[in-house]
Motif scaffolding. Structure first.
Motif, PDB file in Angstrom:
ATOM      1  N   ASP A 137      -4.081   5.523   3.246  1.00 59.48           N
ATOM      2  CA  ASP A 137      -3.027   6.132   2.429  1.00 59.48           C
ATOM      3  C   ASP A 137      -3.017   7.654   2.523  1.00 59.48           C
ATOM      4  O   ASP A 137      -2.404   8.334   1.698  1.00 59.48           O
ATOM      5  N   ASP A 138      -3.692   8.191   3.530  1.00 58.02           N
ATOM      6  CA  ASP A 138      -3.764   9.646   3.698  1.00 58.02           C
ATOM      7  C   ASP A 138      -2.408  10.165   4.170  1.00 58.02           C
ATOM      8  O   ASP A 138      -1.947   9.822   5.258  1.00 58.02           O
TER       9      ASP A 138
ATOM     10  N   GLY B  57      -9.032   3.790   0.919  1.00 57.96           N
ATOM     11  CA  GLY B  57      -7.853   4.549   0.500  1.00 57.96           C
ATOM     12  C   GLY B  57      -8.225   5.530  -0.591  1.00 57.96           C
ATOM     13  O   GLY B  57      -9.115   5.267  -1.407  1.00 57.96           O
TER      14      GLY B  57
ATOM     15  N   CYS C 275      -7.427   3.882  -3.896  1.00 56.25           N
ATOM     16  CA  CYS C 275      -7.893   2.486  -3.969  1.00 56.25           C
ATOM     17  C   CYS C 275      -9.005   2.357  -5.012  1.00 56.25           C
ATOM     18  O   CYS C 275     -10.129   2.844  -4.793  1.00 56.25           O
TER      19      CYS C 275
ATOM     20  N   THR D 271       0.721   3.944  -3.205  1.00 56.24           N
ATOM     21  CA  THR D 271       0.138   5.250  -2.916  1.00 56.24           C
ATOM     22  C   THR D 271       1.183   6.294  -2.539  1.00 56.24           C
ATOM     23  O   THR D 271       0.813   7.401  -2.168  1.00 56.24           O
TER      24      THR D 271
ATOM     25  N   GLN E 251      -7.412  -3.366   1.216  1.00 58.12           N
ATOM     26  CA  GLN E 251      -8.568  -2.496   1.126  1.00 58.12           C
ATOM     27  C   GLN E 251      -9.258  -2.757  -0.224  1.00 58.12           C
ATOM     28  O   GLN E 251      -8.576  -3.100  -1.191  1.00 58.12           O
TER      29      GLN E 251
ATOM     30  N   TYR F 245      -8.881   6.202   6.025  1.00 57.95           N
ATOM     31  CA  TYR F 245      -8.067   6.219   4.807  1.00 57.95           C
ATOM     32  C   TYR F 245      -6.618   5.876   5.151  1.00 57.95           C
ATOM     33  O   TYR F 245      -5.904   6.675   5.762  1.00 57.95           O
TER      34      TYR F 245
ATOM     35  N   VAL G 189      -3.973  11.602  -2.307  1.00 56.22           N
ATOM     36  CA  VAL G 189      -3.409  11.241  -0.998  1.00 56.22           C
ATOM     37  C   VAL G 189      -2.723  12.424  -0.339  1.00 56.22           C
ATOM     38  O   VAL G 189      -2.595  12.473   0.887  1.00 56.22           O
TER      39      VAL G 189
ATOM     40  N   ALA H  25      -3.487   2.622   8.957  1.00 56.52           N
ATOM     41  CA  ALA H  25      -2.958   1.370   8.401  1.00 56.52           C
ATOM     42  C   ALA H  25      -2.439   0.484   9.526  1.00 56.52           C
ATOM     43  O   ALA H  25      -2.668  -0.739   9.538  1.00 56.52           O
TER      44      ALA H  25
ATOM     45  N   GLY I 137      -2.555   8.345   7.461  1.00 56.11           N
ATOM     46  CA  GLY I 137      -2.543   7.011   6.867  1.00 56.11           C
ATOM     47  C   GLY I 137      -1.718   6.015   7.652  1.00 56.11           C
ATOM     48  O   GLY I 137      -2.103   4.846   7.802  1.00 56.11           O
TER      49      GLY I 137
ATOM     50  N   ASN J 283       0.829  -1.199   0.000  1.00 54.92           N
ATOM     51  CA  ASN J 283       0.000   0.000   0.000  1.00 54.92           C
ATOM     52  C   ASN J 283       0.863   1.248   0.000  1.00 54.92           C
ATOM     53  O   ASN J 283       0.572   2.237  -0.679  1.00 54.92           O
TER      54      ASN J 283
END
Length: 651
Positions: free
Chosen positions: A570-571, A535, A538, A273, A613, A568, A416, A601, A597, A269
């Motif tokens: 991947d933020d 995500g 995603c 991202t 995700q 989220y 992101v 995660a 993120g 991930n």
């Protein structure tokens, strides 16, 4: 060109970032040596496995990654005296990066002298990050807690400070009724995705066949095998073997990425991202597109193909293998961009390296198929269309596709990072412009360098009209809250819009993006929780929201009966400094929680032992698990699952 190759190596090296890898080519030990009452030498020694090498702190930064020593608890406790000294190193020129690199072979030793300020300090907490290479390069990280009095201190006992301990403990949920929950839930998207990726790879291979780099090679190569072999059966055997070697070569390109399976569970991930990695892919795809348009030729060094061509004269099976390698090298200008699309599109947390292998296998099968087919039925060669301008037209078509895909990667980075540059309508507008230009090209309004004047033909006009219809379809997505179900997952979500939105949640639903706030609201309202691990980049998450959540029954249940908490993973927005912390994931992995993120995660992995995700969990406000977790699925199945969870909650 060497810089381009180096860039790909750098991306691959990032992908193989083994913070938690079962492969451990270096065995480490540490000790402290007392020099005086306040002076100590901190010594880190590594035994390196045969054929591996580890890079110095002082290697050229334009090449492989240097080793970095970080002393975590210095500040007021002790001072570093000078730079860390190293044992014997080797310096060698790297013709890929075009720099001299300095590295250790067999063993490595770092010695850092310190002066104590606090005599009550129990030990030195040291982090070493380094890169170790053989056929692949692995990024590793080691933590050491080194006692100054000879006593043993376990790294797992290290608590950086009380703040880190408290914030880390907040990520752990006291889940009840866990027998309802299936921690070993298989990824329901994997099997389907593998076939889809295989088919996409196969279609990519078919497109590659229709390019000027590959198509003319088919009759030449098949004729070579059938005419140069002693018997017809031997010619057929050699052609089939040639095709098998093509498949092996392209599948082999995916093998290094399987090291990801034993790494940090969130690494896939992180790769797919990563903001700057997506920006790099955006630039590379723009570069690929203009090579397809004919502005320049994208080739590997001639010395590579010359060496392989010479090796192919060896004869026998080895010679056939090197003929296949030669084809892969000389066709790179056409196949490279398609392979790049497979690489960038396949490395996600759902399937990861297996998706890439499936895609590469599909690509290799499509590329190898005609060589075996025409060897079995040589008369079919006469039915092949002659090479001509249509081959360059196919290249231009691929160029427009690469240009459109480039903006998908820029969109990932924008989402992101919350830049707000490529809002949904801007992204769709850019795609309309790209495909509109493609339609004009096929209608003959302009041409690219090295192309002769285009003649109108019924197939071209028909194809142009199909593209115009697609542009009109894209245009429907410009209106507020309109879903492009055929392209679900590609444009940004509908709430990431230039229009004023009542909610920044999918479909205008009420949602929370912080677990604690959502839990507090669920307790107040006495409603079950739908925990949505999602995500920004995603694709399957967007497909679920736009194709499944929009189903009337599903939408009504979500709106009326659940408290939606969307986290989220991947933020890349940084947490406030006071909420950034470190958490000991295991003995060798001290993870920094710096972004939103990172937090969610880690929260997902610690509590649910997964990093994929979309991932959905239903909970009561008392943290009772209501049902098995759910991943990507269809609307009917998802609705039944929501109803079952609701029934369990009400009972």
């Amino acid at each position: 060109m060497k810089k381009i190759i180096a860039l790909f190596i750098g991306i691959s090296s990032f992908a193989i970032n083994a913070q938690e890898n079962s492969m451990n080519p270096v065995s480490w030990s540490s000790k402290s040596i007392k020099i005086s009452e306040s002076i100590y030498d901190i010594v880190i020694t590594g035994e390196i496995e045969k054929d591996w090498h580890l890079f110095s702190q002082f290697t050229n930064k334009s090449g492989s990654l240097p080793s970095v020593l970080t002393f975590e608890n210095s500040k007021d406790n002790y001072q570093l005296i000078g730079l860390a000294k190293e044992s014997k190193t080797t310096t060698k020129y790297n013709d890929i990066f075009e720099v001299d690199e300095t590295f250790f072979v067999n063993n490595a030793q770092f010695t850092q002298r310190i002066r104590l300020i606090s005599k009550e300090l129990p030990g030195i907490h040291l982090n070493l990050s380094y890169q170790v290479c053989k056929e692949v390069c692995i990024n590793k990280e080691e933590n050491f807690m080194i006692s100054l009095d000879g006593s043993k201190i376990e790294v797992s006992q290290v608590i950086i400070d009380e703040k880190n301990k408290q914030l880390g403990e907040q990520l752990l949920l006291d889940l009840k009724n866990k027998e309802q929950f299936n921690n070993d839930l298989p990824n329901q998207t994997t099997k389907g995705n593998l076939w889809k990726i295989f088919v996409l790879g196969f279609l990519g291979g078919l497109l590659a066949l229709l390019t000027p780099c590959v198509f003319p090679m088919i009759p030449l190569t098949v004729s070579f095998f059938t005419k140069q072999s002693d018997t017809k059966s031997k010619g057929i055997r050699n052609a089939i073997l040639y095709g098998l070697f093509i498949i092996v070569i392209y599948v082999g390109l995916s093998i290094p990425f399987h090291f990801l399976d034993s790494m940090d569970p969130e690494i896939l991930n992180t790769i797919s991202t990563n903001i700057w990695l997506n920006v790099i892919f955006f630039i590379i795809f723009i570069f690929f597109a203009f090579s397809f348009f004919g502005y320049y030729e994208l080739t590997l060094p001639n010395s590579w193909s010359n060496k392989m061509d010479s090796a192919s004269n060896t004869g026998g099976i080895i010679g056939i293998f090197f003929m296949a390698v030669t084809l892969a090298l000389v066709s790179f200008s056409c196949t490279g961009p398609i392979l790049g699309s497979l690489l960038a599109g396949s490395l996600t947390s759902d399937g990861g390296a297996f998706q890439l292998t499936a895609g590469m296998m599909g690509f290799g099968v499509a590329l190898a198929l005609p060589f075996a087919l025409f060897a079995l039925f040589p008369n079919l060669l006469k039915s092949l269309p002659k090479s001509g301008g249509w081959l360059s037209t196919v290249k231009v078509l691929l160029g427009f596709v690469e240009l459109a895909l480039a903006f998908k990667f820029l969109s990932n980075a924008d989402l992101v990072a919350h830049w707000g540059i490529l809002k949904r309508e801007v992204f769709i507008g850019i795609w309309m412009l790209i495909f509109g230009l493609m339609a004009l090209y096929f209608l003959g309004f302009f041409r690219f360098p090295h192309e002769s004047k285009k003649k109108f033909s019924l197939p071209k006009v028909s194809f142009a009209l199909l593209i115009v219809a697609f542009v009109i379809y894209l245009g429907t997505g410009l209106s507020k809250n309109t879903h492009l179900k055929v392209l679900a997952g590609f444009p940004p979500p509908t709430f990431y819009s230039v229009y004023t939105q009542s909610s920044d949640c999918p479909l205008g639903l009420d949602c929370f993006k912080d677990f604690d706030k959502g839990l507090e609201f669920a307790k107040k309202m006495n409603k079950p929780i739908l925990l949505d691990f999602t995500g920004w980049a995603c694709v399957n998450c967007r497909k679920m929201e736009e194709n499944v959540w929009t189903h009337p029954n599903v939408y009504k249940v979500l709106k009326d009966n659940y408290v939606l908490i969307s986290l989220y993973v991947d933020d890349r927005q940084e947490l406030p400094k006071e909420y950034q912390f470190k958490i000991q994931m295991n003995q060798n992995h001290l993870k920094k929680i710096k972004t939103v993120g990172d937090k969610w995660a880690t929260f997902q992995y610690l509590n649910f032992k997964t990093a994929s995700q979309p991932y959905y969990v239903t909970l009561s406000p008392q943290l009772e698990v209501l049902n098995k977790a759910k991943q990507y699925t269809n609307a009917d199945d998802y609705y039944r699952w929501l109803q079952q969870s609701l029934k369990t909650f009400n009972n």
